[in-house]
Write a protein that holds these residues in place. Structure first.
Motif, PDB file in Angstrom:
ATOM      1  N   ILE A 117       0.828  -1.211   0.000  1.00  8.45           N
ATOM      2  CA  ILE A 117       0.000   0.000   0.000  1.00  8.45           C
ATOM      3  C   ILE A 117       0.864   1.263   0.000  1.00  8.45           C
ATOM      4  O   ILE A 117       0.399   2.350  -0.374  1.00  8.45           O
ATOM      5  N   ARG A 121       0.129   5.193  -1.447  1.00  7.34           N
ATOM      6  CA  ARG A 121       0.310   6.357  -0.579  1.00  7.34           C
ATOM      7  C   ARG A 121       1.406   7.273  -1.118  1.00  7.34           C
ATOM      8  O   ARG A 121       1.323   8.500  -0.994  1.00  7.34           O
ATOM      9  N   ALA A 124       0.011   9.266  -3.828  1.00  7.85           N
ATOM     10  CA  ALA A 124      -0.837  10.318  -3.247  1.00  7.85           C
ATOM     11  C   ALA A 124       0.003  11.465  -2.688  1.00  7.85           C
ATOM     12  O   ALA A 124      -0.520  12.538  -2.393  1.00  7.85           O
ATOM     13  N   ARG A 335       5.737  10.657   1.630  1.00  9.94           N
ATOM     14  CA  ARG A 335       4.546  11.374   1.192  1.00  9.94           C
ATOM     15  C   ARG A 335       4.667  12.883   1.336  1.00  9.94           C
ATOM     16  O   ARG A 335       3.735  13.610   1.017  1.00  9.94           O
ATOM     17  N   ARG A 336       5.762  13.357   1.863  1.00  7.72           N
ATOM     18  CA  ARG A 336       5.890  14.814   2.073  1.00  7.72           C
ATOM     19  C   ARG A 336       7.284  15.313   1.685  1.00  7.72           C
ATOM     20  O   ARG A 336       7.826  16.224   2.300  1.00  7.72           O
ATOM     21  N   TYR A 395       0.022  23.924   2.870  1.00  9.71           N
ATOM     22  CA  TYR A 395      -1.425  23.789   2.720  1.00  9.71           C
ATOM     23  C   TYR A 395      -1.828  23.065   1.434  1.00  9.71           C
ATOM     24  O   TYR A 395      -3.010  22.799   1.230  1.00  9.71           O
ATOM     25  N   ARG A 397      -1.971  20.070  -1.512  1.00 13.73           N
ATOM     26  CA  ARG A 397      -1.988  18.617  -1.556  1.00 13.73           C
ATOM     27  C   ARG A 397      -2.050  18.161  -3.013  1.00 13.73           C
ATOM     28  O   ARG A 397      -2.370  18.929  -3.918  1.00 13.73           O
ATOM     29  N   VAL A 398      -1.760  16.899  -3.197  1.00 13.41           N
ATOM     30  CA  VAL A 398      -1.759  16.330  -4.541  1.00 13.41           C
ATOM     31  C   VAL A 398      -3.192  16.079  -4.987  1.00 13.41           C
ATOM     32  O   VAL A 398      -3.990  15.499  -4.240  1.00 13.41           O
ATOM     33  N   PHE A 409      -3.205   8.104  -9.308  1.00 12.58           N
ATOM     34  CA  PHE A 409      -3.857   8.654  -8.120  1.00 12.58           C
ATOM     35  C   PHE A 409      -4.676   9.847  -8.557  1.00 12.58           C
ATOM     36  O   PHE A 409      -4.188  10.718  -9.284  1.00 12.58           O
ATOM     37  N   ARG A 411      -7.569  12.418  -6.593  1.00 16.22           N
ATOM     38  CA  ARG A 411      -8.229  12.644  -5.308  1.00 16.22           C
ATOM     39  C   ARG A 411      -9.739  12.475  -5.391  1.00 16.22           C
ATOM     40  O   ARG A 411     -10.352  11.919  -4.487  1.00 16.22           O
ATOM     41  N   GLN A 418     -13.023   5.631  -1.188  1.00 14.66           N
ATOM     42  CA  GLN A 418     -13.160   5.626   0.278  1.00 14.66           C
ATOM     43  C   GLN A 418     -14.603   5.322   0.678  1.00 14.66           C
ATOM     44  O   GLN A 418     -14.839   4.558   1.612  1.00 14.66           O
ATOM     45  N   MET A 421     -15.332   1.677  -0.023  1.00 11.28           N
ATOM     46  CA  MET A 421     -14.618   0.857   0.953  1.00 11.28           C
ATOM     47  C   MET A 421     -15.340   0.879   2.297  1.00 11.28           C
ATOM     48  O   MET A 421     -15.439  -0.142   2.972  1.00 11.28           O
TER      49      MET A 421
END
Lengths: 466, 456
Positions: A117, A121, A124, A335-336, A395, A397-398, A409, A411, A418, A421
């Motif tokens: 996974i 991530r 993302a 991820r960052r 602030y 995000r992808v 990916f 969003r 989500q 799921m």
């Protein structure tokens, strides 16, 4: 019955294959009206990018959408090259073959798990490619694999076919933990000092040189008997021949310099110094040799050899002309990486584009894949990230990540997944076998929770791999 | 000073004396310059009366003042406003283009208790041995001269809670300001709260997980229940001990109960006078904490709080606040939403929970606090709440909002002056005031940088 089960299993695996959920094939994509951070030619306002056959076909203003192309309105959004993580252990079902001090015959290619996974991530977080390295348990570790994160694809699609091969070397504290290996009560693994580590490497290269000579002699007809193939020494011969890149884990500047001096002795160039948190102390020596350094921006102090780490490392190296990349070595930090790049502007004042390069073009160069990825240029693979704001803003995000023009990916689609799921989980929780203990259900075995660092800990019980 | 005179007297030649005088003057001048840009060399900072003039003042508690003055006097914020009066003799700081923020507060760290976690045991004082350590006081283990202190404060974090971690009852956390040559000088509240590693259901086995062998879920529940019973027994033992001691104090004919340091340490917490800090992450464990708090009538704080929003009802009912430490963490299960731990603060906000954001870090990376709050603002939290989540909210969670957390007259002068949004990673910190003292912007990192930046 068994066939039916296998069929169902395969069907369900197909059903969750993201490539199918996202319904992407290689249709043309036109990204409209974005702020494009090319990583080579500055930042372009109100610019379009046309993607065709997985490649960047055009970059310009007011591009026309070909028939059937998917058009993405990126007004107010930013596009960057996909982030490349030059030090990762994602996807690896095993990280360290630490029983010997030289395990150059092993390959991370053999233990890739495409269902990890961490891949999703990472996408993302805007990461599209990574250098999957063997661990740092021994002086000479296994061969690395440079992959694109083609989530949902079969394993053979992941390694980048034309990426030059590489190998992990390691120095310092992790290597010195020689009692962690081998059977209980067995002998302590050599080496256990920095003196021994560098000699282990020298010894390996001496053996590799002899081995190469035996083959050269055989090929020149000087000897008649074909030498025995040695899987341990073959990759080291490739290093001597400049065909395989060394990615050398280390912290202290003195030991990294010792490796550079060893490379001088044997006449090759070291690919990257990994971690290199003290590399700023020997920046001129590194620059002179054209070796890259792949660092953490400001992660420090977690062990003695990381205590002299400073967040100005990137700046000093950059100022000296060293190719610097910023890596994660961690599924969470991965991820960052955009924020880690942002920080090098703060510490020393590296210019914005140079900071962006440290997570895109620079690692691409270090890994020898810069001809195909790492910047937004016509002809390169369409490994792109769309951000809802400046990628260096906390602030932001992808919104969308694509690898070779395939959206892996998104969003909006993730939000839908989500919801689905959550519904599926709710339905599953109502089943008899899933009832809470003591509430009348027939309770099955529940898999243990997976936690960060678990795989490393499982093998060596001594923290992560940094 | 006397030493200086001595040296001076010993220098015979007149020209050398003049040379030294000039040198001294130069040094003084240099020092003055250094003070002006905030890089005062004394590591405990410089006290004084300061007025930051013409700055954007982000009070956090009220409206932002676009062009105002903050006055710092006697360690406190003396005045704040568009036209605040500047006392005579105050050192003026030009705030043009700069923003003034309250110092950030990280309500769950181990800062000062550990210098290097891996491989340098001699520098680790984080976890006492044994399961009942109520008398282990973080304030007695914190190293005021840890490199983490300077590194953290120069990024705008001025106050932290530092807590011990060993055993079921781990000891007492301290709230400290990040300046001071001694532990007492740092202390805001030396014995702030009692820390409990709340027994949790873990299929990894062993107390609080961490073991390698996985166990059946039902066995994990039984193990948790057993550990919870042990914890309850520690509380009832202490309660009984305190009752017996009180009774004897009133009536000396009753049997004397020998002094027990550990049980004595429990007194203010059992009586609900000071908070009990529970380390708990999952919903089931957090609900367990709420039940425990209700049964023992405690003042509860959750540290961790990964799934706290799911138990918001129970937490609110029992007046329990949450110190959330899971921005830099991965979702536990593979099929959990990729962003659920980024989104969690916005869910706590929506649920009306009292919460704050913390790094949960052991020291070296506490300086990332602003960015962790900022990430939450990328995923549902408003920017205003994100800023509050590391300033006013932690002050409220800790019950210290009357002393810190916003720019209001009368509060401790813990202030950060920046050239931009404090939560952005590219923003530079220009001045830091702690306890009204102007702190040097130097650290282990700037010192090493200065040593090597020009090496050829």
């Amino acid at each position: 019955m068994r066939k039916a089960v296998v069929f169902l299993l395969m069907a369900s695996m197909l059903a969750i294959s993201p490539a199918l959920i996202l319904g992407q094939s290689r249709t043309d994509i036109l990204i409209k009206n974005a702020t494009v951070m090319t990583a080579v030619k500055g930042t372009l306002a109100n610019t379009d990018i046309l993607i065709s056959n997985g490649k960047i076909a055009k970059v310009g203003k007011n591009l026309a959408a070909p028939a059937g192309a998917q058009v993405i309105d990126a007004s107010g959004k930013y596009v960057t090259p996909g982030i490349i993580d030059c030090h990762s252990h994602s996807m690896l079902d095993a990280i360290n073959e630490g029983t010997y001090s030289v395990t150059s015959m092993t390959r991370t290619r053999d233990v890739l798990n495409v269902t990890d996974i961490a891949i999703y991530r990472a996408l993302a977080g805007g990461v599209t490619a990574a250098n999957l390295l063997h661990g740092s348990a021994n002086s000479i570790g296994g061969q690395n694999t440079v992959v694109k994160f083609k989530w949902g694809h079969p394993v053979e699609d992941f390694p980048i076919p034309d990426a030059p091969p590489g190998i992990k070397f390691a120095m310092g504290e992790n290597v010195k933990r020689s009692t962690s290996f081998g059977p209980p009560g067995g002998t302590v693994r050599y080496p256990r000092t920095r003196m021994g580590v560098i000699e282990t490497m020298r010894d390996a290269f001496l053996r590799a040189r002899d081995y190469k000579k035996s083959w050269d002699d055989y090929k020149a007809g000087k000897i008649k008997v074909q030498p025995r193939k040695d899987l341990e020494l073959e990759p080291l011969v490739e290093v001597l021949e400049g065909k395989r890149l060394i990615h050398a884990h280390g912290y202290r500047s003195d030991e990294h310099l010792n490796l550079l001096l060893l490379a001088d002795e044997f006449g090759f160039r070291v690919g990257t110094l990994q971690h290199g948190l003290e590399a700023y102390k020997i920046a001129p020596e590194i620059a002179k040799r054209g070796t890259g350094v792949s660092i953490f921006t400001d992660f420090w102090g977690y062990k003695l050899e990381a205590y002299d780490a400073i967040p100005y490392d990137a700046y000093i190296l950059w100022k000296n002309g060293v190719n610097v990349s910023i890596n994660s070595d961690d599924d969470e930090r991965m991820r960052r990486l955009n924020l880690d790049a942002a920080k090098v502007e703060k510490y020393g004042g590296v210019p914005e584009e140079e900071a962006l390069k440290m997570i895109t073009l620079n690692p691409a160069k270090q890994l020898g894949i810069d001809k195909r990825t790492g910047s937004i240029e016509v002809g390169k693979d369409a490994d792109l990230v769309i951000w809802n704001g400046h990628p260096f803003s906390v602030y932001s995000r992808v919104e969308t990540t694509m690898v070779e023009g395939e959206i892996l990916f998104d969003r909006a689609k993730d939000a839908k997944m989500q919801q689905d799921m959550a519904k599926e989980r709710e339905a599953l929780e109502k089943l008899d076998v899933n009832k809470a203990p003591g509430s009348g259900g027939t309770q099955p075995k529940i898999p243990s929770e997976r936690r960060r660092g678990d795989r490393d800990d499982a093998e060596f019980g001594d923290g992560g791999n940094q | 000073m006397e030493n200086g005179k001595l040296i001076f007297r010993n220098i015979r030649s007149r020209s050398a004396r003049i040379g030294l005088l000039l040198l001294t003057a130069c040094c003084l001048l240099l020092t003055a310059n250094a003070q002006n840009d905030g890089s005062e060399q004394n590591q405990n900072g410089r006290a004084g009366t300061f007025a930051i003039v013409g700055a954007r003042i982000v009070t956090v508690s009220g409206a932002t003042i676009e062009n105002g003055t903050v006055v710092i006097q006697n360690g406190k914020i003396a005045a704040v406003g568009a036209n605040a009066a500047i006392p005579a003799g105050a050192e003026k700081i030009d705030g043009k283009g700069l923003s003034v923020y309250p110092g950030m507060i990280d309500a769950a760290t181990n800062l000062g208790l550990l210098e290097i976690g891996q491989g340098v045991n001699a520098s680790v004082d984080i976890a006492e041995t044994g399961s009942m350590n109520a008398n282990a006081r973080a304030i007695k283990g914190i190293n005021p001269h840890s490199a983490h202190v300077e590194v953290t404060r120069v990024n705008g974090v001025t106050t932290v809670l530092s807590y011990p971690t060993g055993g079921v009852i781990a000891g007492q956390a301290a709230v400290i300001n990040l300046t001071g040559a001694t532990q007492d000088a740092m202390a805001v509240v030396p014995d702030f709260g009692l820390v409990i590693n709340f027994p949790r259901i873990s299929t990894f086995g062993g107390f609080g997980g961490g073991g390698r062998r996985t166990i059946e879920f039902s066995d994990a529940v039984k193990l948790r229940d057993k550990q919870l019973d042990e914890l309850k027994k520690l509380f009832t033992d202490a309660e009984n001990y305190l009752r017996a001691r009180d009774a004897y104090a009133k009536d000396n004919t009753l049997p004397y109960t020998a002094t027990d340091e550990r049980n004595d340490a429990m007194a203010p917490y059992i009586r609900g006078e000071r908070p009990v800090i529970f380390i708990a992450e999952r919903e089931r464990d957090i609900r367990g904490v709420a039940k425990f708090v209700a049964e023992h009538k405690l003042k509860g704080i959750i540290v961790g709080g990964m799934e706290a929003w799911k138990a918001a009802d129970e937490l609110k009912k029992n007046n329990i606040s949450v110190v959330y430490t899971n921005i830099y963490a991965l979702p536990v299960l593979d099929d959990n939403p990729y962003d659920e731990l980024f989104v969690a603060p916005s869910k706590m906000q929506a649920a009306g929970l009292k919460y704050c954001i913390s790094t949960g870090n052991d020291g070296a990376m506490v300086r990332d606090l602003p960015y962790q709050a900022g990430i939450a603002a990328g995923f549902g939290l408003s920017k205003e709440d994100a800023l509050k989540s590391v300033t006013l909210y932690p002050a409220e969670v800790l019950g210290l909002a009357d002393k810190m957390g916003s720019i209001d007259a009368g509060k401790i002068a813990n202030l950060v002056v920046t050239d931009g949004d404090m939560l952005e990673p590219r923003t530079n910190v220009k001045y830091v005031f702690i306890d009204g003292r102007m702190m040097p912007l130097t650290s282990r990192h700037t010192e090493l940088f200065d040593s090597f930046k020009d090496r050829k």
